[in-house]
Motif scaffolding. Structure first.
Motif: not given
Length: 144
Positions: A81-96
């Protein structure tokens, strides 16, 4: 690790094996320790809700790393992997609860970029609870 993928064998549109990654509160605590990111939105439900979040959320970099595993496992070499990028669009909600959350990742070869360098662009789709959590998620990979 899987065998390395040969550039000559890859077709645009080829799908990579999809994966699902479970994440629970214990995973977030371990990741916080490893990354030294102890922001309370990742472990304290009361604090997360006070700042307007629906619940505790996974670290963005954790989510990004899980998605990248699909690419590195497919390529057979994390160094490919020579390049990797993202845009954060929504959070991953982690219930208890006993189940936590699930990060689902699918990917396909979006383009062959450079024959001499043997690079391809891999486009990823990353969701949790049916919502896209990473947008514009792309990796450039140098193949064998």
């Amino acid at each position: 690790m899987t065998a390395k993928v040969a550039y000559a064998d890859v077709e645009v549109g080829a799908e990579l094996p999809a994966r699902s990654f479970p994440v629970d509160r214990a995973t977030l605590v371990r990741y916080a320790g490893a990354s030294r990111d102890f922001n309370p939105i990742h472990w304290n439900e009361r604090f997360a809700k006070e700042v307007g979040l629906p619940d505790v959320i996974a670290h963005g970099m954790f989510t990004m790393a899980q998605a990248a595993r699909v690419v590195t496992d497919w390529a057979g070499d994390p160094g490919a992997v020579v390049d990797y990028g993202v845009r954060f669009t929504k959070p991953v909600v982690v219930p208890d609860d006993a189940e936590g959350a699930l990060i689902e990742v699918s990917a396909k070869v979006g383009a062959k970029l450079d024959d001499a360098e043997r690079t391809v662009r891999v486009d990823l789709t990353v969701t949790s609870e049916g919502r896209k959590v990473l947008g514009m998620s792309r990796a450039v990979v140098r193949l064998a």
